[in-house]
Enzyme design. Structure first.
Site, PDB file in Angstrom:
ATOM      1  N   HIS A 145       3.597 -13.336  -2.149  1.00  0.00           N
ATOM      2  CA  HIS A 145       3.217 -11.947  -1.541  1.00  0.00           C
ATOM      3  C   HIS A 145       1.456 -11.787  -1.760  1.00  0.00           C
ATOM      4  O   HIS A 145       1.065 -11.114  -0.964  1.00  0.00           O
ATOM      5  CB  HIS A 145       4.046 -11.022  -2.226  1.00  0.00           C
ATOM      6  CG  HIS A 145       5.813 -11.078  -2.117  1.00  0.00           C
ATOM      7  ND1 HIS A 145       6.252 -11.036  -0.900  1.00  0.00           N
ATOM      8  CD2 HIS A 145       6.614 -11.473  -2.874  1.00  0.00           C
ATOM      9  CE1 HIS A 145       7.476 -11.377  -1.016  1.00  0.00           C
ATOM     10  NE2 HIS A 145       7.621 -11.627  -2.241  1.00  0.00           N
ATOM     11  N   ASN A 431     -15.063  -5.528 -15.751  1.00  0.00           N
ATOM     12  CA  ASN A 431     -15.692  -6.569 -16.099  1.00  0.00           C
ATOM     13  C   ASN A 431     -15.652  -6.820 -17.686  1.00  0.00           C
ATOM     14  O   ASN A 431     -16.344  -6.074 -18.481  1.00  0.00           O
ATOM     15  CB  ASN A 431     -17.379  -6.409 -15.671  1.00  0.00           C
ATOM     16  CG  ASN A 431     -18.301  -7.589 -15.899  1.00  0.00           C
ATOM     17  OD1 ASN A 431     -18.021  -8.659 -16.639  1.00  0.00           O
ATOM     18  ND2 ASN A 431     -19.522  -7.467 -15.243  1.00  0.00           N
ATOM     19  N   HIS A 470     -28.447  -1.273 -14.749  1.00  0.00           N
ATOM     20  CA  HIS A 470     -28.101  -1.553 -13.553  1.00  0.00           C
ATOM     21  C   HIS A 470     -29.059  -0.780 -12.359  1.00  0.00           C
ATOM     22  O   HIS A 470     -29.479  -1.351 -11.461  1.00  0.00           O
ATOM     23  CB  HIS A 470     -26.717  -0.453 -13.135  1.00  0.00           C
ATOM     24  CG  HIS A 470     -25.578  -1.307 -13.589  1.00  0.00           C
ATOM     25  ND1 HIS A 470     -25.111  -1.409 -14.845  1.00  0.00           N
ATOM     26  CD2 HIS A 470     -24.611  -2.010 -12.910  1.00  0.00           C
ATOM     27  CE1 HIS A 470     -24.075  -2.027 -14.854  1.00  0.00           C
ATOM     28  NE2 HIS A 470     -23.768  -2.477 -13.947  1.00  0.00           N
TER      29      HIS A 470
END
Length: 567
Positions: A145, A431, A470
């Site tokens: 599945h 993460n 970031h």
């Protein structure tokens, strides 16, 4: 066929301890019918003494359907009761756990206790424990599945390819198989490789050499070992800031690297800085402990081969040894690398079919709320696809490929973040590699410095570090400063971390988490894409510092693309 007496005995033997209304009513109904039939002498024997076959078959089918219904109802109620029991057990254990004393009401520490805390070093070996385990998707893909969902994404990639070929054939009258966007994005690749080699060799030689020389000063033969610790520590921080921090960024900016090439250098820069910090952070306390206790003739100094293995290993937490697999499955490695290549082309077609046509056709005007809302919702689909591709390509395929080549056995690079009902759990499971570094070297070290008094401040500090890094990566790689991701981290990220916390359970919270995640991806794709094109539509010849900080998309009104061959 059972007799009436057997039916009555069976009905009397039914236990009444579990309250299942459907089961009780069906059994009572059957028992009442059996008693009624026994009392009236009713039977299903015909005049010639044969059993009516059709009536027996019908009765069996009814019993079978009833059994299936009762089975599903029983399993549902059993699962509900187990969940209720586990929830109550967790609540009781939380009640029994002693609550921490607030810092404002904690007794004041004596000078002796403060001196002990100031010289306390977190014991080595109590951090992350590495064990041999597979990645979660490798286990899930063994289920048909789940593997079908993977096949659906492959089918969608085929549709993107066919769509691009058909559109090119209609527009050009021929099949166009060029990949100008990929060629542009990965431009100046030889210079990228040279930059990475220099950066890697410096991280291999400088931190290890500094650590080895510092260990010699702690053996007792040098006076003032604390002064040497400050000296070598300052040199290491200076190297981290200039050698690994400034110089690669300078090379990227001065040579105007395209986005993909820039991401390779900057992400490797951040990764190597985190690895060098982990190596020093894990080994310095061991040497200091040895210098105080002198339990052995010399301290345990890692070998160069151990440090070299760590630089390539898919983890940011240093250990002298990791669990290793006995063999390398080169077929598995080839499959993962091909999947990374496939994800790269997948992202290419997402940008070509869903992003570039939309933003190239936009007539850039002053800020318009209506156009912004439409842009965000039109960017949700490509944003979600890019999110899935980035996760699958890097956190699953790339890290597993390197883990397999290095026989690195602990493959828990992520957890089941897609099942998260809170953003707190999502941040921990999306993460795991980066989360472990932030948890042990930022969060816990902050608590150690603050004597475990400011847990909320430590969490906010982790969010700030993550948001700044970031935004630094995006600003350098895109070539402009537009702190969309920083604002999402520091505003909505922190707010959702408190609102959607771990006590939120149930499917509705998972739906809210996914909705927020998709909207955030749409905002990121929309705003950064608009700013990317605005930087090219309306370039500034001699911009001031304030003009560099101001988003160009807020004032650019030009809607004609000068260079139609470039992104």
């Amino acid at each position: 066929m059972e007799s009436g007496e057997d039916s009555v005995l069976r009905c009397r033997a039914v236990p009444q301890t579990i309250p299942f209304p459907d089961l009780d009513s069906s059994l009572n109904k059957e028992c009442n019918q059996g008693e009624h039939q026994q009392a009236n002498g009713v039977n299903h024997v015909t005049s010639n003494g044969t059993i009516e076959v059709e009536q027996v078959i019908s009765k069996k089918l009814q019993l079978k359907r009833k059994a299936e219904f009762l089975k599903s109802d029983l399993m549902h109620q059993f699962d509900s009761q187990v969940n209720d029991f586990m929830d109550s057990l967790i609540e009781e254990s939380a009640i029994l756990e002693p609550a921490p004393v607030p810092a404002a009401f904690s007794p004041p520490l004596s000078d002796k206790e403060r001196s002990k805390l100031s010289h306390f070093q977190p014991p080595h070996g109590q951090g992350k424990q590495f064990v041999s385990r597979r990645s979660l998707l490798d286990e899930l893909f063994e289920v048909n599945h789940i593997r079908t969902i993977y096949h659906m994404f492959i089918a969608l990639l085929i549709i993107f390819i066919l769509s691009t070929l058909v559109v090119d054939y209609i527009d050009e009258g021929r099949l166009v198989l060029h990949f100008d966007l990929l060629v542009y994005a990965f431009g100046q690749f030889p210079l990228v490789v040279c930059t990475w080699i220099c950066m890697f060799l410096s991280v291999l030689l400088v931190p290890y050499s500094l650590f080895y020389l510092w260990v010699q000063t702690q053996s007792g033969s040098y006076p003032h070992p604390g002064l040497y610790s400050w000296l070598f520590g300052s040199v290491f921080l200076l190297y981290q800031a200039v050698g690994v921090g400034f110089l690669p960024t300078y090379v990227v900016v001065t040579n105007s690297f395209p986005p993909a090439s820039c991401f390779i250098v900057i992400l490797e820069q951040v990764r190597l800085m985190m690895k060098a910090h982990s190596f020093v952070r894990e080994n310095v306390p061991r040497v200091l402990t040895w210098a105080e206790e002198k339990t052995s003739p010399s301290p345990v100094v890692p070998q160069v081969s151990q440090y070299l293995y760590f630089l390539f290993a898919p983890t940011l937490v240093y250990r002298d040894k990791y669990p290793r697999n006995p063999v390398i499955r080169w077929g598995y490695v080839a499959t993962k690398l091909l999947q990374v290549l496939g994800c790269m082309f997948y992202a290419y077609y997402v940008f070509v079919r869903l992003c570039i046509p939309q933003f190239r056709s936009i007539s850039l005007q002053l800020f318009d709320l209506k156009a912004m809302v439409l842009c965000v919702f039109n960017s949700i689909l490509p944003g979600a696809l890019i999110l899935f591709l980035a996760f699958f390509a890097f956190l699953h395929c790339w890290l597993n490929a390197f883990g397999e080549m290095l026989r690195f056995a602990d493959r828990m690079f992520y957890k089941d973040w897609w099942n998260s009902t809170s953003f707190a759990n999502y941040y921990r499971t999306w993460n795991v590699v980066v989360h472990d570094w932030l948890y042990y070297y930022v969060y816990w070290d902050f608590l150690w410095i603050s004597q475990k008094r400011f847990r909320t401040v430590a969490m906010l500090f982790v969010f700030t570090v993550s948001a700044v890094v970031h935004e630094y990566i995006l600003a350098v790689c895109f070539g402009f400063f537009y702190p969309v991701l920083f604002c999402l981290f520091m505003c909505f990220g922190i707010m959702f971390n408190f609102i959607l916390h771990d006590q939120r359970k149930g499917p509705i919270w998972n739906i809210i988490m996914w909705t927020s995640l998709f909207l955030g991806q749409g905002v990121i794709i929309c705003l950064y894409s608009q700013e990317w094109y605005a930087q090219r539509y309306c370039p500034l010849k001699e911009p001031s510092f304030l003009e560099l900080l101001k988003p160009r998309s807020w004032s650019c009104q030009r809607g004609v693309i000068e260079d139609s061959d470039r992104l």
